[in-house]
Scaffold this motif. Structure first.
Motif, mmCIF file in Angstrom:
data_model
loop_
_atom_site.group_PDB
_atom_site.id
_atom_site.type_symbol
_atom_site.label_atom_id
_atom_site.label_comp_id
_atom_site.label_asym_id
_atom_site.label_seq_id
_atom_site.Cartn_x
_atom_site.Cartn_y
_atom_site.Cartn_z
ATOM 1 N N THR A 36 57.969 10.858 -16.761
ATOM 2 C CA THR A 36 58.787 9.689 -17.099
ATOM 3 C C THR A 36 60.237 10.101 -17.283
ATOM 4 N N LEU A 37 61.129 9.413 -16.604
ATOM 5 C CA LEU A 37 62.566 9.613 -16.758
ATOM 6 C C LEU A 37 63.110 8.389 -17.493
ATOM 7 N N THR A 38 63.495 8.572 -18.760
ATOM 8 C CA THR A 38 64.023 7.470 -19.563
ATOM 9 C C THR A 38 65.544 7.508 -19.530
ATOM 10 N N VAL A 39 66.140 6.373 -19.146
ATOM 11 C CA VAL A 39 67.590 6.256 -19.035
ATOM 12 C C VAL A 39 68.085 5.512 -20.274
ATOM 13 N N PHE A 40 68.822 6.212 -21.134
ATOM 14 C CA PHE A 40 69.272 5.635 -22.404
ATOM 15 C C PHE A 40 70.708 5.140 -22.312
ATOM 16 N N ASN A 41 70.926 3.947 -22.900
ATOM 17 C CA ASN A 41 72.274 3.406 -23.130
ATOM 18 C C ASN A 41 73.112 3.351 -21.857
ATOM 19 N N ALA A 42 72.486 2.966 -20.768
ATOM 20 C CA ALA A 42 73.194 2.868 -19.485
ATOM 21 C C ALA A 42 73.138 1.431 -18.983
ATOM 22 N N ASP A 43 74.070 1.060 -18.135
ATOM 23 C CA ASP A 43 74.067 -0.307 -17.610
ATOM 24 C C ASP A 43 72.940 -0.472 -16.599
ATOM 25 N N PRO A 44 72.496 -1.702 -16.362
ATOM 26 C CA PRO A 44 71.361 -1.947 -15.458
ATOM 27 C C PRO A 44 71.573 -1.390 -14.054
ATOM 28 N N GLU A 45 72.814 -1.379 -13.587
ATOM 29 C CA GLU A 45 73.078 -0.864 -12.241
ATOM 30 C C GLU A 45 72.741 0.628 -12.152
ATOM 31 N N ALA A 46 73.067 1.376 -13.224
ATOM 32 C CA ALA A 46 72.746 2.805 -13.222
ATOM 33 C C ALA A 46 71.244 3.028 -13.236
ATOM 34 N N ARG A 98 76.220 7.693 -25.099
ATOM 35 C CA ARG A 98 76.177 6.816 -23.944
ATOM 36 C C ARG A 98 75.603 7.522 -22.732
ATOM 37 N N SER A 99 74.792 6.803 -21.992
ATOM 38 C CA SER A 99 74.380 7.158 -20.622
ATOM 39 C C SER A 99 73.825 8.575 -20.486
ATOM 40 N N PHE A 100 72.596 8.752 -20.960
ATOM 41 C CA PHE A 100 71.928 10.033 -20.735
ATOM 42 C C PHE A 100 70.482 9.770 -20.353
ATOM 43 N N VAL A 101 69.865 10.760 -19.749
ATOM 44 C CA VAL A 101 68.476 10.631 -19.321
ATOM 45 C C VAL A 101 67.647 11.738 -19.959
ATOM 46 N N VAL A 102 66.384 11.414 -20.216
ATOM 47 C CA VAL A 102 65.435 12.388 -20.762
ATOM 48 C C VAL A 102 64.196 12.383 -19.877
ATOM 49 N N LEU A 103 63.801 13.545 -19.412
ATOM 50 C CA LEU A 103 62.583 13.688 -18.633
ATOM 51 C C LEU A 103 61.463 14.137 -19.562
ATOM 52 N N ALA A 104 60.331 13.422 -19.532
ATOM 53 C CA ALA A 104 59.197 13.733 -20.388
ATOM 54 C C ALA A 104 57.940 13.865 -19.553
ATOM 55 N N ASP A 105 57.049 14.741 -19.982
ATOM 56 C CA ASP A 105 55.769 14.961 -19.325
ATOM 57 C C ASP A 105 54.675 14.707 -20.349
ATOM 58 N N ASP A 106 53.938 13.603 -20.163
ATOM 59 C CA ASP A 106 52.874 13.219 -21.089
ATOM 60 C C ASP A 106 53.419 13.092 -22.516
ATOM 61 N N GLY A 107 54.615 12.495 -22.631
ATOM 62 C CA GLY A 107 55.219 12.264 -23.927
ATOM 63 C C GLY A 107 55.962 13.429 -24.520
ATOM 64 N N GLU A 108 55.913 14.587 -23.865
ATOM 65 C CA GLU A 108 56.588 15.782 -24.360
ATOM 66 C C GLU A 108 57.927 15.967 -23.657
ATOM 67 N N PHE A 109 58.975 16.245 -24.469
ATOM 68 C CA PHE A 109 60.306 16.468 -23.912
ATOM 69 C C PHE A 109 60.293 17.637 -22.926
ATOM 70 N N VAL A 110 60.963 17.452 -21.770
ATOM 71 C CA VAL A 110 61.077 18.507 -20.767
ATOM 72 C C VAL A 110 62.530 18.943 -20.621
#
Length: 248
Positions: A21-31, A57-69
């Motif tokens: 899962t790649l979660t995109v935080f605090n970014a506009d919908p276009e991003a 603002r505007s950062f992404v977090v990659l997680a694997d089965d809920g664990e931070f990667v």
């Protein structure tokens, strides 16, 4: 030691089910939408979220089965999209996009046609040709398909340090060739529906790569490519232990 007896189809299904899962935080919908498109052929789900404070603002977090990667800035990941096309798993890249890609070793794809499969196969064949040593294993489904690729594989087999193996179900007379190409004729349903090109990098992990797919509907392929050395080693060991004893 032989690999666990998991079939090529089961390996594809395992990669397919192991979605990050790649979660995109605090970014506009276009991003967020841009990243959806950017990772459309990767085995990763892209979602947009907001932190309670709206910062940073505007950062992404990659997680694997809920664990931070790993994490990166949205602009770094979006701006790095073009770099991935030319930085094919190359070690030592300085691009900030790499922290994300380095953890997406298995790249799923769906509904590739024959032209797309040939183009993807060429990337691995070209790497084997450039390095000129090690072993290359390619599955052509049927001998008649291999016949159309004999010019390419005769050239590959002409490399003195490159050991080239082709696998196919015999649907025609044996090919008449005077090369070092080893052809494995296999009356196997698995070989008949699988398309694969696997290069061992001559034992150097950063040079290993593989493409593995199955034909689920007529001439449409589902599978993945990978630069993960353990996965590449597993596929080669599986082929050698399952089909390596029958050679023509």
């Amino acid at each position: 030691m032989a690999p666990d007896r998991v079939s090529l189809t089961e390996l594809i299904a395992g990669v397919e089910s192991h979605e990050k899962t790649l979660t995109v935080f605090n970014a506009d919908p276009e991003a967020v939408e841009t990243l959806h498109r950017q990772f459309a052929d990767r085995n990763v789900s892209v979602v947009g979220e907001e932190t309670p404070s709206g910062t940073p603002r505007s950062f992404v977090v990659l997680a694997d089965d809920g664990e931070f990667v790993t994490a990166a800035g949205v602009n770094d990941v979006v701006d790095g999209a073009g770099d991935d096309a030319t930085d094919e798993g190359t070690p030592g890249s300085e691009y900030p996009y790499r922290p994300i890609l380095d953890h997406l070793d298995e790249t799923m794809f769906t509904s590739y046609d024959t032209g797309q499969m040939v183009a993807s196969s060429r990337e691995i064949e070209d790497r084997a040709w450039r390095l000129g040593s090690g072993s290359l294993h390619a599955g052509f489904q049927r001998l008649s398909i291999l016949a159309d690729q004999m010019d390419v594989y005769t050239r590959l087999a002409s490399k003195e340090g490159l050991d080239v193996h082709a696998y196919a179900v015999p649907d025609r007379d044996m090919l008449d060739h005077d090369t070092d190409l080893t052809i494995h004729l296999e009356r196997s349903e698995e070989i008949e529906k699988s398309w694969f090109v696997v290069y061992d990098g001559d034992g150097v992990d950063v040079n290993k790569c593989a493409l593995l797919a199955e034909e689920r509907t007529p001439r449409e392929f589902y599978g993945f490519w990978t630069y993960d050395p353990d996965t590449v080693d597993w596929i080669i060991e599986y082929l050698e232990t399952s089909y390596g004893l029958i050679e023509q």
